[in-house]
Design a protein around this motif. Structure first.
Motif, PDB file in Angstrom:
ATOM      1  N   PRO A  56       0.822  -1.216   0.000  1.00 10.12           N
ATOM      2  CA  PRO A  56       0.000   0.000   0.000  1.00 10.12           C
ATOM      3  C   PRO A  56       0.849   1.256   0.000  1.00 10.12           C
ATOM      4  N   TYR A  57       0.324   2.288  -0.582  1.00  8.42           N
ATOM      5  CA  TYR A  57       0.918   3.624  -0.544  1.00  8.42           C
ATOM      6  C   TYR A  57       2.286   3.728  -1.216  1.00  8.42           C
ATOM      7  N   GLY A  58       2.648   2.791  -2.060  1.00  8.90           N
ATOM      8  CA  GLY A  58       3.946   2.830  -2.724  1.00  8.90           C
ATOM      9  C   GLY A  58       4.151   4.098  -3.534  1.00  8.90           C
ATOM     10  N   ALA A  59       3.156   4.513  -4.277  1.00 10.36           N
ATOM     11  CA  ALA A  59       3.289   5.719  -5.091  1.00 10.36           C
ATOM     12  C   ALA A  59       3.408   6.963  -4.223  1.00 10.36           C
ATOM     13  N   ARG A  68       5.831  23.671   4.188  1.00  6.71           N
ATOM     14  CA  ARG A  68       4.729  24.613   3.941  1.00  6.71           C
ATOM     15  C   ARG A  68       3.419  23.880   3.715  1.00  6.71           C
ATOM     16  N   ALA A  69       3.473  22.799   2.963  1.00  7.33           N
ATOM     17  CA  ALA A  69       2.250  22.034   2.691  1.00  7.33           C
ATOM     18  C   ALA A  69       1.709  21.407   3.973  1.00  7.33           C
ATOM     19  N   LEU A  70       2.584  20.840   4.784  1.00  7.22           N
ATOM     20  CA  LEU A  70       2.132  20.200   6.012  1.00  7.22           C
ATOM     21  C   LEU A  70       1.608  21.213   7.028  1.00  7.22           C
ATOM     22  N   ALA A  71       2.134  22.421   7.001  1.00  5.61           N
ATOM     23  CA  ALA A  71       1.659  23.461   7.913  1.00  5.61           C
ATOM     24  C   ALA A  71       0.195  23.808   7.639  1.00  5.61           C
ATOM     25  N   ARG A  72      -0.259  23.575   6.421  1.00 11.00           N
ATOM     26  CA  ARG A  72      -1.646  23.883   6.044  1.00 11.00           C
ATOM     27  C   ARG A  72      -2.591  22.721   6.331  1.00 11.00           C
ATOM     28  N   CYS A  73      -2.047  21.600   6.776  1.00 13.24           N
ATOM     29  CA  CYS A  73      -2.860  20.399   7.011  1.00 13.24           C
ATOM     30  C   CYS A  73      -3.259  20.288   8.485  1.00 13.24           C
ATOM     31  N   ALA A  74      -4.214  19.421   8.728  1.00 16.35           N
ATOM     32  CA  ALA A  74      -4.614  19.109  10.103  1.00 16.35           C
ATOM     33  C   ALA A  74      -3.421  18.498  10.848  1.00 16.35           C
ATOM     34  N   PRO A  75      -3.370  18.655  12.168  1.00 17.87           N
ATOM     35  CA  PRO A  75      -2.209  18.188  12.941  1.00 17.87           C
ATOM     36  C   PRO A  75      -1.879  16.706  12.784  1.00 17.87           C
ATOM     37  N   PHE A  76      -2.869  15.868  12.538  1.00 17.60           N
ATOM     38  CA  PHE A  76      -2.603  14.433  12.429  1.00 17.60           C
ATOM     39  C   PHE A  76      -1.910  14.041  11.123  1.00 17.60           C
ATOM     40  N   VAL A  77      -1.845  14.952  10.155  1.00 15.95           N
ATOM     41  CA  VAL A  77      -1.287  14.609   8.847  1.00 15.95           C
ATOM     42  C   VAL A  77       0.237  14.458   8.905  1.00 15.95           C
ATOM     43  N   ARG A  78       0.947  15.350   9.611  1.00 14.42           N
ATOM     44  CA  ARG A  78       2.422  15.305   9.645  1.00 14.42           C
ATOM     45  C   ARG A  78       2.940  13.926  10.081  1.00 14.42           C
ATOM     46  N   PRO A  79       2.472  13.344  11.204  1.00  7.50           N
ATOM     47  CA  PRO A  79       3.003  12.027  11.568  1.00  7.50           C
ATOM     48  C   PRO A  79       2.682  10.952  10.532  1.00  7.50           C
ATOM     49  N   GLN A  80       1.531  11.079   9.868  1.00  9.30           N
ATOM     50  CA  GLN A  80       1.177  10.085   8.861  1.00  9.30           C
ATOM     51  C   GLN A  80       2.120  10.168   7.651  1.00  9.30           C
ATOM     52  N   VAL A  81       2.405  11.384   7.206  1.00 13.08           N
ATOM     53  CA  VAL A  81       3.335  11.565   6.085  1.00 13.08           C
ATOM     54  C   VAL A  81       4.731  11.133   6.494  1.00 13.08           C
ATOM     55  N   SER A  82       5.137  11.463   7.720  1.00 14.78           N
ATOM     56  CA  SER A  82       6.453  11.046   8.224  1.00 14.78           C
ATOM     57  C   SER A  82       6.593   9.529   8.202  1.00 14.78           C
ATOM     58  N   ALA A  83       5.520   8.831   8.546  1.00 16.95           N
ATOM     59  CA  ALA A  83       5.560   7.370   8.527  1.00 16.95           C
ATOM     60  C   ALA A  83       5.733   6.817   7.109  1.00 16.95           C
ATOM     61  N   LEU A  84       5.187   7.537   6.124  1.00 16.34           N
ATOM     62  CA  LEU A  84       5.317   7.097   4.744  1.00 16.34           C
ATOM     63  C   LEU A  84       6.745   7.244   4.223  1.00 16.34           C
ATOM     64  N   VAL A  85       7.408   8.325   4.635  1.00 13.84           N
ATOM     65  CA  VAL A  85       8.752   8.590   4.102  1.00 13.84           C
ATOM     66  C   VAL A  85       9.818   8.249   5.103  1.00 13.84           C
TER      67      VAL A  85
END
Length: 108
Positions: free
Chosen positions: A69-72, A91-108
């Motif tokens: 999952p989420y390979g792309a 900048r993009a993450l600053a515009r997102c809800a607080p829960f988004v940063r840890p989720q993106v961090s987990a992906l990368v």
């Protein structure tokens, strides 16, 4: 190497271009799928070439029937973790809800 002429698929290219241009100031996402070798990358390259102000994240993945999952997304976001891409990601993450940063961090 000389760039070859873009032949055919103009309707598909124009549709993707309209989608990613969308409303000014609002991000847009396009998912381009299809069998290997049908020109997905070429269409995206043509859209990016024609839109100098477009920031494009490109990721590849296994067929949707595979279990990775989420390979792309991982592939696309990883391009933003280097020195040039990090300010854009922040900048993009600053515009997102607080829960988004840890989720993106987990992906990368």
């Amino acid at each position: 190497m000389a760039r070859s002429a873009f032949v055919g698929r103009r309707e598909e290219r124009d549709r993707v271009a309209r989608l990613v241009r969308g409303d000014p100031g609002r991000p847009a996402v396009a998912l381009v799928t299809g069998d290997a070798g049908i020109g997905k990358t070429r269409i995206l390259d043509e859209v990016r070439r024609a839109s100098a102000d477009l920031t494009a994240l490109v990721g590849a993945c296994l067929p949707l029937s595979e279990s990775l999952p989420y390979g792309a997304l991982t592939d696309a976001f990883t391009a933003l973790t280097g020195p040039e891409g990090r300010p854009l990601l922040d900048r993009a993450l600053a515009r997102c809800a607080p829960f988004v940063r840890p989720q993106v961090s987990a992906l990368v």
